[in-house]
Write a protein that holds these residues in place. Sequence first.
Motif, PDB file in Angstrom:
ATOM      1  N   MET A 181      46.346  34.383  29.034  1.00  0.00           N
ATOM      2  CA  MET A 181      46.512  35.100  30.313  1.00  0.00           C
ATOM      3  C   MET A 181      47.935  35.633  30.386  1.00  0.00           C
ATOM      4  SD  MET A 181      46.018  33.568  34.159  1.00  0.00           S
ATOM      5  CE  MET A 181      44.290  33.219  33.865  1.00  0.00           C
ATOM      6  N   SER A 182      48.088  36.891  30.523  1.00  0.00           N
ATOM      7  CA  SER A 182      49.417  37.471  30.574  1.00  0.00           C
ATOM      8  C   SER A 182      50.034  37.248  31.924  1.00  0.00           C
ATOM      9  CB  SER A 182      49.348  38.976  30.273  1.00  0.00           C
ATOM     10  OG  SER A 182      48.586  39.616  31.242  1.00  0.00           O
ATOM     11  N   LYS A 183      51.394  37.266  31.971  1.00  0.00           N
ATOM     12  CA  LYS A 183      52.101  37.022  33.218  1.00  0.00           C
ATOM     13  C   LYS A 183      53.149  38.092  33.424  1.00  0.00           C
ATOM     14  CE  LYS A 183      51.166  32.173  33.707  1.00  0.00           C
ATOM     15  NZ  LYS A 183      51.620  30.920  34.295  1.00  0.00           N
ATOM     16  N   SER A 184      53.443  38.360  34.676  1.00  0.00           N
ATOM     17  CA  SER A 184      54.418  39.368  35.026  1.00  0.00           C
ATOM     18  C   SER A 184      54.959  39.061  36.398  1.00  0.00           C
ATOM     19  CB  SER A 184      53.769  40.761  35.013  1.00  0.00           C
ATOM     20  OG  SER A 184      52.761  40.821  35.987  1.00  0.00           O
ATOM     21  N   ASN A 185      55.899  39.893  36.842  1.00  0.00           N
ATOM     22  CA  ASN A 185      56.420  39.768  38.201  1.00  0.00           C
ATOM     23  C   ASN A 185      56.891  38.352  38.510  1.00  0.00           C
ATOM     24  OD1 ASN A 185      55.664  42.535  39.191  1.00  0.00           O
ATOM     25  ND2 ASN A 185      53.682  41.733  38.554  1.00  0.00           N
ATOM     26  N   GLY A 186      57.930  37.874  37.746  1.00  0.00           N
ATOM     27  CA  GLY A 186      58.431  36.532  37.989  1.00  0.00           C
ATOM     28  C   GLY A 186      57.501  35.476  37.411  1.00  0.00           C
ATOM     29  N   HIS A 187      56.801  35.784  36.286  1.00  0.00           N
ATOM     30  CA  HIS A 187      55.948  34.840  35.578  1.00  0.00           C
ATOM     31  C   HIS A 187      54.767  34.373  36.418  1.00  0.00           C
ATOM     32  CE1 HIS A 187      59.159  34.850  32.641  1.00  0.00           C
ATOM     33  NE2 HIS A 187      60.011  34.451  33.575  1.00  0.00           N
ATOM     34  N   MET A 188      54.157  35.278  37.134  1.00  0.00           N
ATOM     35  CA  MET A 188      52.976  34.941  37.922  1.00  0.00           C
ATOM     36  C   MET A 188      51.821  35.827  37.476  1.00  0.00           C
ATOM     37  SD  MET A 188      51.264  33.285  40.050  1.00  0.00           S
ATOM     38  CE  MET A 188      52.635  32.195  40.478  1.00  0.00           C
ATOM     39  N   SER A 189      50.684  35.222  37.192  1.00  0.00           N
ATOM     40  CA  SER A 189      49.509  35.942  36.741  1.00  0.00           C
ATOM     41  C   SER A 189      48.796  36.611  37.912  1.00  0.00           C
ATOM     42  CB  SER A 189      48.552  34.967  36.043  1.00  0.00           C
ATOM     43  OG  SER A 189      47.280  35.537  35.904  1.00  0.00           O
ATOM     44  N   ASP A 190      48.455  37.888  37.738  1.00  0.00           N
ATOM     45  CA  ASP A 190      47.695  38.581  38.772  1.00  0.00           C
ATOM     46  C   ASP A 190      46.289  38.004  38.905  1.00  0.00           C
ATOM     47  OD1 ASP A 190      48.909  42.027  38.875  1.00  0.00           O
ATOM     48  OD2 ASP A 190      49.907  40.113  39.164  1.00  0.00           O
ATOM     49  N   ASP A 191      45.741  37.442  37.821  1.00  0.00           N
ATOM     50  CA  ASP A 191      44.442  36.773  37.913  1.00  0.00           C
ATOM     51  C   ASP A 191      44.521  35.611  38.895  1.00  0.00           C
ATOM     52  OD1 ASP A 191      43.234  37.074  34.467  1.00  0.00           O
ATOM     53  OD2 ASP A 191      43.346  38.490  36.128  1.00  0.00           O
ATOM     54  N   LEU A 192      45.633  34.841  38.820  1.00  0.00           N
ATOM     55  CA  LEU A 192      45.806  33.725  39.733  1.00  0.00           C
ATOM     56  C   LEU A 192      46.000  34.211  41.164  1.00  0.00           C
ATOM     57  CD1 LEU A 192      46.129  30.797  40.416  1.00  0.00           C
ATOM     58  CD2 LEU A 192      48.496  30.879  39.608  1.00  0.00           C
ATOM     59  N   LEU A 193      46.705  35.335  41.331  1.00  0.00           N
ATOM     60  CA  LEU A 193      46.886  35.889  42.669  1.00  0.00           C
ATOM     61  C   LEU A 193      45.551  36.292  43.281  1.00  0.00           C
ATOM     62  CD1 LEU A 193      50.118  38.074  42.296  1.00  0.00           C
ATOM     63  CD2 LEU A 193      49.886  35.780  43.245  1.00  0.00           C
ATOM     64  N   VAL A 194      44.642  36.812  42.464  1.00  0.00           N
ATOM     65  CA  VAL A 194      43.318  37.198  42.956  1.00  0.00           C
ATOM     66  C   VAL A 194      42.542  35.949  43.394  1.00  0.00           C
ATOM     67  CG1 VAL A 194      41.092  38.171  42.301  1.00  0.00           C
ATOM     68  CG2 VAL A 194      43.185  39.330  41.639  1.00  0.00           C
ATOM     69  N   LYS A 195      42.623  34.871  42.593  1.00  0.00           N
ATOM     70  CA  LYS A 195      41.972  33.625  42.990  1.00  0.00           C
ATOM     71  C   LYS A 195      42.538  33.128  44.318  1.00  0.00           C
ATOM     72  CE  LYS A 195      41.164  30.394  40.006  1.00  0.00           C
ATOM     73  NZ  LYS A 195      41.410  29.351  38.998  1.00  0.00           N
ATOM     74  N   TYR A 196      43.837  33.263  44.473  1.00  0.00           N
ATOM     75  CA  TYR A 196      44.512  32.863  45.724  1.00  0.00           C
ATOM     76  C   TYR A 196      43.999  33.699  46.890  1.00  0.00           C
ATOM     77  CZ  TYR A 196      48.571  31.927  48.804  1.00  0.00           C
ATOM     78  OH  TYR A 196      49.387  31.577  49.836  1.00  0.00           O
ATOM     79  N   LEU A 197      43.824  35.011  46.667  1.00  0.00           N
ATOM     80  CA  LEU A 197      43.363  35.909  47.725  1.00  0.00           C
ATOM     81  C   LEU A 197      41.969  35.545  48.216  1.00  0.00           C
ATOM     82  CD1 LEU A 197      44.563  39.439  46.542  1.00  0.00           C
ATOM     83  CD2 LEU A 197      45.181  38.308  48.666  1.00  0.00           C
ATOM     84  N   VAL A 198      41.099  35.172  47.289  1.00  0.00           N
ATOM     85  CA  VAL A 198      39.716  34.911  47.669  1.00  0.00           C
ATOM     86  C   VAL A 198      39.463  33.447  48.001  1.00  0.00           C
ATOM     87  CG1 VAL A 198      38.859  36.846  46.308  1.00  0.00           C
ATOM     88  CG2 VAL A 198      38.961  34.572  45.277  1.00  0.00           C
ATOM     89  N   GLY A 199      40.530  32.615  48.004  1.00  0.00           N
ATOM     90  CA  GLY A 199      40.385  31.230  48.388  1.00  0.00           C
ATOM     91  C   GLY A 199      39.762  30.342  47.340  1.00  0.00           C
ATOM     92  N   GLU A 200      39.836  30.739  46.060  1.00  0.00           N
ATOM     93  CA  GLU A 200      39.252  29.925  45.008  1.00  0.00           C
ATOM     94  C   GLU A 200      40.304  29.207  44.171  1.00  0.00           C
ATOM     95  OE1 GLU A 200      35.226  32.639  44.355  1.00  0.00           O
ATOM     96  OE2 GLU A 200      36.415  32.011  42.629  1.00  0.00           O
ATOM     97  N   ALA A 201      41.575  29.308  44.560  1.00  0.00           N
ATOM     98  CA  ALA A 201      42.643  28.618  43.833  1.00  0.00           C
ATOM     99  C   ALA A 201      42.604  27.125  44.150  1.00  0.00           C
ATOM    100  CB  ALA A 201      43.998  29.210  44.212  1.00  0.00           C
ATOM    101  N   THR A 202      42.957  26.314  43.152  1.00  0.00           N
ATOM    102  CA  THR A 202      43.053  24.874  43.373  1.00  0.00           C
ATOM    103  C   THR A 202      44.290  24.584  44.219  1.00  0.00           C
ATOM    104  OG1 THR A 202      44.421  24.510  41.423  1.00  0.00           O
ATOM    105  CG2 THR A 202      42.020  24.489  41.108  1.00  0.00           C
ATOM    106  N   PRO A 203      44.395  23.368  44.801  1.00  0.00           N
ATOM    107  CA  PRO A 203      45.601  23.028  45.560  1.00  0.00           C
ATOM    108  C   PRO A 203      46.881  23.197  44.758  1.00  0.00           C
ATOM    109  CG  PRO A 203      43.868  21.445  46.026  1.00  0.00           C
ATOM    110  CD  PRO A 203      43.349  22.320  44.916  1.00  0.00           C
ATOM    111  N   ALA A 204      46.848  22.829  43.463  1.00  0.00           N
ATOM    112  CA  ALA A 204      48.039  22.988  42.626  1.00  0.00           C
ATOM    113  C   ALA A 204      48.369  24.461  42.422  1.00  0.00           C
ATOM    114  CB  ALA A 204      47.816  22.294  41.275  1.00  0.00           C
TER     115      ALA A 204
END
Length: 328
Positions: free
Chosen positions: A1-24
């Motif tokens: 998974m590639s990372k950008s913008n301060g080492h944050m994955s956009d895939d993870l940001l999408v999971k965060y947006l839709v409420g599917e991210a884990t607590p960690a």
Amino acid sequence: MSKSNGHMSDDLLVKYLVGEATPAETAEVDAWLAADEANVLHFNQLKRIWDESLQLANTSIVDEDAAYNRLQNRIKSMPEGGEAKVVDLQPKKTNWLAIAAAIVVICTTGYFALNYFTGPAATVTVASNDKVLIDTLADGSVVTMNKLSQLSYPEKFKGDTRAVTLQGEAFFNVTPDKTKPFIITVNDVTIRVVGTSFNIKSRNGKTEVIVATGIVNVSKDRNNINLNPGEKTEIDNSKGELSKQSVKGKLYSYYVNKELVCDQTPLGELVPALNVIYGANIVIGNKALEKMPITTVFKNQSLEQVLMVIEETFKISAERKNGQIILK
């Protein structure tokens, strides 16, 4: 998974947006948002495109493979710093390809969603220097900074969070807003609340958080803990362990209201506070006294008056010798 913008994955940001991210993962994104206003801007741009793409996804039929190829070509031609960046997605392996295809439609129409965004708000940095300083933020939150402390925050809070950075010690009375969590970064510790009051102190390689009202979430690395009123955590900046304990009284708020509230407070906790407040060098000569509790309130009293109360309470003496005050 590639990372950008301060080492944050956009895939993870999408999971965060839709409420599917884990607590960690949620804690990781919150810390990333609090680290830099540029991260908040990128997140808001991605969120706007995401929201618009959901509307198009419900009404459009798109050739996903062709759309994916157009998306990659469009990203390569985007000027750096001017548009929201989307990292490489893996076709057939990600759950977000249909939405990525919808994003292509928005991108090819001129990225009209980005017209709603302006540059990041100016950052304000306030230093208390040698006096206690009270500052009110744009959302109405009030911050009381102890001496030798510094607070940095945006002139106006934008996006989905209210992010600030602290050095030193401050008492926060945060205006409630469940839609925009208030996030404080202290070294590599992140404190996340929606509306509460609490004290943060970072001195001598340790960060201490004490809660007065509400619930406060504290995270470091991938560990996090919730604190309730009357609880605190003390974190060694070189370690990642998080634990909590009860607080007896309110010694931490002396610089806020000039009161030292002792409620079955052990003498071993009161003495260090007195040393800081009065610039004294008090030591407990009899170790058995360290756990002895005291219940009282000191308000605008001199050190001599405080010592007199301690002497009378425990039937001990305060002996002055070689610059020290020895309780025994």
